[in-house]
Enzyme design. Structure first.
Site, PDB file in Angstrom:
ATOM      1  N   LEU A 570       0.814  -1.215   0.000  1.00  0.00           N
ATOM      2  CA  LEU A 570       0.000   0.000   0.000  1.00  0.00           C
ATOM      3  C   LEU A 570       0.847   1.263   0.000  1.00  0.00           C
ATOM      4  O   LEU A 570       0.444   2.299  -0.518  1.00  0.00           O
ATOM      5  CB  LEU A 570      -0.928   0.019   1.227  1.00  0.00           C
ATOM      6  CG  LEU A 570      -1.988  -1.080   1.298  1.00  0.00           C
ATOM      7  CD1 LEU A 570      -2.772  -0.970   2.594  1.00  0.00           C
ATOM      8  CD2 LEU A 570      -2.930  -1.001   0.103  1.00  0.00           C
ATOM      9  N   GLY A 571       2.012   1.179   0.598  1.00  0.00           N
ATOM     10  CA  GLY A 571       2.866   2.359   0.665  1.00  0.00           C
ATOM     11  C   GLY A 571       4.117   2.089   1.461  1.00  0.00           C
ATOM     12  O   GLY A 571       4.373   0.972   1.917  1.00  0.00           O
ATOM     13  N   LYS A 572       4.899   3.162   1.622  1.00  0.00           N
ATOM     14  CA  LYS A 572       6.158   3.046   2.348  1.00  0.00           C
ATOM     15  C   LYS A 572       6.395   4.329   3.118  1.00  0.00           C
ATOM     16  O   LYS A 572       6.173   5.422   2.623  1.00  0.00           O
ATOM     17  CB  LYS A 572       7.315   2.792   1.379  1.00  0.00           C
ATOM     18  CG  LYS A 572       8.664   2.615   2.054  1.00  0.00           C
ATOM     19  CD  LYS A 572       9.762   2.360   1.027  1.00  0.00           C
ATOM     20  CE  LYS A 572      11.108   2.163   1.716  1.00  0.00           C
ATOM     21  NZ  LYS A 572      12.198   1.912   0.736  1.00  0.00           N
ATOM     22  N   GLY A 573       6.854   4.188   4.376  1.00  0.00           N
ATOM     23  CA  GLY A 573       7.158   5.349   5.197  1.00  0.00           C
ATOM     24  C   GLY A 573       8.444   5.153   5.953  1.00  0.00           C
ATOM     25  O   GLY A 573       9.211   4.210   5.706  1.00  0.00           O
ATOM     26  N   GLY A 574       8.699   6.075   6.902  1.00  0.00           N
ATOM     27  CA  GLY A 574       9.916   5.984   7.688  1.00  0.00           C
ATOM     28  C   GLY A 574       9.956   4.740   8.553  1.00  0.00           C
ATOM     29  O   GLY A 574      11.023   4.224   8.884  1.00  0.00           O
ATOM     30  N   PHE A 575       8.785   4.227   8.935  1.00  0.00           N
ATOM     31  CA  PHE A 575       8.695   3.032   9.768  1.00  0.00           C
ATOM     32  C   PHE A 575       9.023   1.779   8.974  1.00  0.00           C
ATOM     33  O   PHE A 575       9.687   0.865   9.452  1.00  0.00           O
ATOM     34  CB  PHE A 575       7.270   2.957  10.341  1.00  0.00           C
ATOM     35  CG  PHE A 575       7.103   1.959  11.444  1.00  0.00           C
ATOM     36  CD1 PHE A 575       6.944   0.612  11.174  1.00  0.00           C
ATOM     37  CD2 PHE A 575       7.085   2.373  12.767  1.00  0.00           C
ATOM     38  CE1 PHE A 575       6.772  -0.297  12.198  1.00  0.00           C
ATOM     39  CE2 PHE A 575       6.915   1.466  13.791  1.00  0.00           C
ATOM     40  CZ  PHE A 575       6.753   0.122  13.509  1.00  0.00           C
ATOM     41  N   MET A 577       7.432  -0.755   5.364  1.00  0.00           N
ATOM     42  CA  MET A 577       6.423  -0.983   4.338  1.00  0.00           C
ATOM     43  C   MET A 577       5.041  -1.148   4.966  1.00  0.00           C
ATOM     44  O   MET A 577       4.901  -1.623   6.096  1.00  0.00           O
ATOM     45  CB  MET A 577       6.768  -2.230   3.528  1.00  0.00           C
ATOM     46  CG  MET A 577       8.134  -2.167   2.845  1.00  0.00           C
ATOM     47  SD  MET A 577       8.248  -0.863   1.609  1.00  0.00           S
ATOM     48  CE  MET A 577       7.164  -1.518   0.346  1.00  0.00           C
ATOM     49  N   LYS A 592       1.425  -2.350   8.936  1.00  0.00           N
ATOM     50  CA  LYS A 592       2.681  -1.606   8.876  1.00  0.00           C
ATOM     51  C   LYS A 592       3.767  -2.460   9.529  1.00  0.00           C
ATOM     52  O   LYS A 592       3.689  -2.786  10.716  1.00  0.00           O
ATOM     53  CB  LYS A 592       2.540  -0.269   9.598  1.00  0.00           C
ATOM     54  CG  LYS A 592       3.784   0.622   9.525  1.00  0.00           C
ATOM     55  CD  LYS A 592       3.706   1.802  10.485  1.00  0.00           C
ATOM     56  CE  LYS A 592       2.616   2.768  10.088  1.00  0.00           C
ATOM     57  NZ  LYS A 592       2.631   3.983  10.942  1.00  0.00           N
ATOM     58  N   ASP A 689       3.692  14.997  13.690  1.00  0.00           N
ATOM     59  CA  ASP A 689       3.997  14.693  12.286  1.00  0.00           C
ATOM     60  C   ASP A 689       2.744  14.842  11.433  1.00  0.00           C
ATOM     61  O   ASP A 689       2.411  13.962  10.633  1.00  0.00           O
ATOM     62  CB  ASP A 689       4.577  13.290  12.158  1.00  0.00           C
ATOM     63  CG  ASP A 689       5.328  13.094  10.829  1.00  0.00           C
ATOM     64  OD1 ASP A 689       5.687  14.112  10.200  1.00  0.00           O
ATOM     65  OD2 ASP A 689       5.547  11.939  10.422  1.00  0.00           O
TER      66      ASP A 689
END
EC number: 2.7.10.1
Length: 868
Positions: A570-575, A577, A592, A689
């Site tokens: 679904l997406g990617k963040g600092g935490f 995938m 997550k 954030d």
């Protein structure tokens, strides 16, 4: 003070005398700008018979000039001289008018190479705090701007603002009061586009042919036939066009053809008002009929039925609401009806464009107070002209203002006249600035007593009177008031006696203080020792525990099963995938998973889980469960099928562009989520954030805040605490928090303001193509120009309420104010957003554009100044 009052009264009397001199019996104000002091004032202009006066008493600044001698003969006397402004950015005329009365205001500009440089000036023209027009004097015959406007106060300020290297100038300024009830609009003012009468040859008509001194220009086309009469035509309706204009009319030569006017708009969706004047000036036979409909681009404007001229008596078709050509091409037509035996006719036509002035003028009582303060102390500051508070970049020095609502008058909140060489007593006019919060009169030569009224000003929280020669005692009301009062350097001032405390109490306080300090030092040392014994945080994460044991805890194998072996990203963040998953057979979830290379770790993981387990709000993402098995950490939370707000603003991935109404609702829902964190949680929380990528949307585009890994608690409302680490996303991060390390709810308010600016403009928060400029800088620049269309996201296709857009923009900028103390709370933000939504739902000013520049079209006529 008596002498100051006498001086003020004398100046007021002199001003009244000059106003009377500048007016003729019709109430006209006619100023010859730059008229030399050695020339007669007032004088009668020979061609019109109007009385013109020098502008010297209506403006504080500027120098006088005259067009080159070889050009003088081409122009009327008022346009041969000029006033130019080599000093100061903004220079303003201050005219006394009647509040809520409509005026025709005309400003004329002729360069005439007065300085011998042969460089045409370019500058801005303002009406109070709002941009009226952009002036470019490339035309050797000069240019003019004319507007129908209703002042909201008894003072009208017309300002010339320097925008580049050239020097602003003005040749004449004329005000004409109009008849009550004429030229009404839904909102906004009317900028003259064309005012024509139809005759093959003729000259410009103005006063005394026109009782309101409107300028009418002759116009005729080859496909028309002129009809005329020598008889008188009754012109006494509310608009009263000149009789000389009504004695002629145009009809199409082809009797079956329409009477057509065409032009091209320079901007899409310009809003027009039309006033078509017609009278039957032909002798009709018994079986003759003349009736017609008026259309714009095929839309019938004659909604009450066909137009039927009266014999030798004026009728006027008028727009009841603004009309758009819905494109570049405009086609205004008079078309005969089927039963009409004669073609349509038209004697005169007025066309206006709508110009919105959204910015309210500074509160009139504050403005009067500042003028009285200036008069009391004999202050003369070049930038103390025009509106004191706006435009923001032209705000008077020594002032701070607040304006939470663009439709409400700004208020002065701070006055700093420190080291301004002030003499006399503290001016009584200060008390009229009723929302003043900070007053600084330090390091002047003020004498007399500290006035009682300072203690009665409810908003005052800081008063600095240091370094003066004040005497007497401090008023009781001021001593009781809880504020910061600075009085050092006033040797003759009687200060209140200091309260003496018993020695025993002082000794006890000192003893307790020493004990507390020793305890804090001991605790800090013990904390350091214990901290040194801890293991590195990422060697193993099996020790992570949570306060709520009732939540669903997934094993790693269950996470693999839920995500079908991490099949759909679904997406990617600092935490790490984020994957799509399914639990209980059909319930969709987002998973997550912490990446081993993630800069975030178990601390942020635990923070997010702990927060999501104890908070429950419809606008916060819900936690379904978590996984904490060895080095594997994962969060399982509700799936929101419409992704994040950032994707929809950009239109990436095929996402639809959401409209303005939905954007406002999303903003409100995100604000409700933040308000819950700030005041609904115990202890209160800050998100830290807030950004468009962390606002998720469900199937109905309902907004929910996500990504709480950086969230922290703080002490309470209006308070802040030190944060050991600066966290957040570049561009959204509160600059004050970054520099001070202080964490509070206003940090989230700043980030929310940036989010709101993104939603309004669809501009990048950090523009890497423009030297890494910030979105607040870009918006601030555009706001000062006053053109909302240049600010709003073009993907919205102007489908929004102008007033709603302005209010949202003002709110966003107040949230992003550099000083956190000046930002609203989230509760105030929510209130303002609800007002924006209510304003949007009214539909007033929908699709209303701002038009500043006169259009260059096929109906071209020369504006004033006018050649002989």
């Amino acid at each position: 003070m008596e002498s100051s009052f006498g001086l003020l009264l004398a100046l007021l009397t002199l001003t009244i005398i000059h106003i009377v001199q500048a007016q003729d019996p019709q109430g006209f104000i006619s100023l010859d700008c730059g008229l030399p002091a050695n020339e007669t004032s007032p004088y009668t202009e020979t061609q019109t018979g109007l009385l013109f006066s020098s502008d010297a008493t209506f403006i504080q600044s500027g120098k006088t000039g005259r067009v080159q001698a070889n050009q003088e003969s081409k122009f009327l006397k008022p346009y041969r001289t000029l006033r130019y402004f080599p000093e100061g950015v903004r220079n303003c005329y201050n005219l006394s008018v009647f509040k809520e009365r409509k005026y025709l205001i005309a400003a004329s500009f002729l360069y005439g190479n007065y300085d011998g440089h042969n460089i045409a000036p370019v500058f801005d023209l303002y009406l109070g705090p709002n941009l009226w027009a952009k002036i470019d004097l490339q035309d050797v015959n000069g240019t003019g701007e004319e507007i129908l406007h209703i002042p909201t106060s008894n003072s009208l300020q017309i300002c010339l603002v320097q925008t580049g290297e050239t020097t602003p100038l003005i040749s004449s300024l004329e005000l004409r009061p109009m008849r009550t009830g004429s030229y009404t609009t839904v909102s906004g003012s009317l900028k003259t586009y064309r005012r024509l009468y139809f005759k093959k040859s003729g000259s410009r008509l103005r006063y005394s042919k026109d009782v309101y001194d409107r300028s009418w220009f002759p116009r005729f086309m080859d496909e028309w036939t002129q009809i005329s009469t020598a008889l008188g035509v009754i012109n006494t309706n509310i608009y009263q066009p000149p009789e000389d204009a009504l004695k002629n009319a145009a009809t199409p030569t082809d009797a079956s053809a329409p009477l057509t006017f065409k032009w091209n708009s320079e901007k899409l969706d310009v809003q027009y008002y039309f006033y078509a004047h017609y009278a039957e000036i032909q002798d009709l036979q018994a079986n003759d009929t003349r009736e017609f409909n008026i259309l714009l681009n095929g839309q019938n404007l004659s909604v009450t039925g066909p137009e039927v001229p009266d014999k030798l008596s004026i009728k006027t078709f008028q727009s009841s609401s603004p009309i758009s050509c819905n494109g570049w091409a405009c086609n205004f037509q008079l078309i005969r009806t089927k039963r009409s035996t004669l073609p349509p006719l038209l004697n005169a036509l007025e066309v206006y464009t709508v110009i919105q002035f959204p910015r309210s003028e500074t509160d009139e009582s504050d403005v009067v107070a500042m003028k009285n303060i200036s008069a009391s102390y004999g202050l003369s500051r070049i930038n103390w002209q025009g509106d004191p508070c706006f435009p923001q970049q032209l705000r008077w020095d020594a002032l701070d203002c607040t304006n939470r609502n663009i439709s409400q008058p700004p208020r002065i909140t701070s006055l700093n006249l420190s080291s301004s060489r002030l003499n006399g007593t503290i001016a009584a006019a200060i008390q009229s600035i009723t929302q003043l919060e900070t007053l600084d009169l330090s390091y002047n030569n003020l004498t007399g007593e500290v006035p009682e009224f300072l203690g009665k000003m409810k908003s005052l929280s800081v008063i600095n009177l240091s370094g003066n020669n004040l005497n007497g005692s401090i008023p009781q009301a001021l001593r009781k008031k809880r504020l910061k009062l600075y009085l050092e350097g006033n040797p003759r001032l009687i200060k209140p006696p200091k309260k003496e405390f018993p020695v025993a109490i002082v000794t006890l306080v000192v003893f307790v203080t020493v004990i507390v300090v020793l305890f804090l030092v001991f605790r800090k040392k013990m904390s350091t020792i214990v901290k040194g014994l801890r293991l590195p945080p990422r060697t193993s994460m099996v020790d992570v525990t949570f306060s709520n044991k009732k939540s669903k805890r997934f094993t790693y194998s269950e996470v693999v099963q839920v995500t079908k072996n991490f099949q759909r990203v679904l997406g990617k963040g600092g935490f790490g995938m984020v994957y799509h998953g399914t639990v209980k057979g059909s319930e969709q979830v987002a998973v997550k998973v912490l990446s081993q290379s993630s800069t975030q770790g178990s601390k942020e993981f635990k923070a997010e889980v702990d927060l999501l387990l104890r908070v429950h709000h419809t606008n916060l993402v819900s936690l379904v469960g978590y996984c904490c098995e060895g080095d594997y950490l994962a969060l399982v939370y509700e799936f929101l099928p419409n992704g994040d707000l950032k994707q929809h603003l950009s239109g990436k991935g095929g996402n639809s562009i959401i409209n303005w109404s939905i954007r406002l609702r999303i903003a409100l829902e995100a604000a409700l989520g933040l308000e819950y964190l700030h005041i609904g949680c115990t202890p209160p929380m800050v998100h830290r954030d807030v950004k468009t990528a962390n606002i998720l949307l469900d199937e109905n585009f309902k907004a929910k805040l996500a990504d709480f890994g950086l969230s922290r608690s703080f002490q309470g409302e209006g308070e802040s605490q030190e944060s050991t680490t600066i966290a957040g996303t570049l561009g959204y991060l509160d600059p004050e928090c970054y520099h001070s390390g202080r964490l509070g709810e206003k940090s989230d308010v700043y980030s929310f303001g940036i989010v709101l600016l993104e939603m309004i403009t669809n501009q990048p928060v950090i523009n890497q193509t423009s030297g890494d400029s910030h979105i607040t800088q870009w918006v601030g620049f555009q706001m000062n120009r006053g053109d909302i269309l240049e600010i709003m996201d073009p993907n919205l296709r102007k489908d929004y309420n102008i007033n709603s857009a302005w209010r949202a923009l003002e709110l966003a900028m107040s949230c992003a104010y550099p000083s956190s103390s000046k930002r609203p709370s989230m509760s105030q933000v929510i209130h303002e957003l609800k007002e924006c939504i209510a304003c949007e739902n009214t539909g007033i000013s929908k699709n209303r554009s701002l038009e500043y520049q006169e259009m260059n079209v096929s109906l071209d006529t020369t504006a004033v100044p006018m050649a002989r």
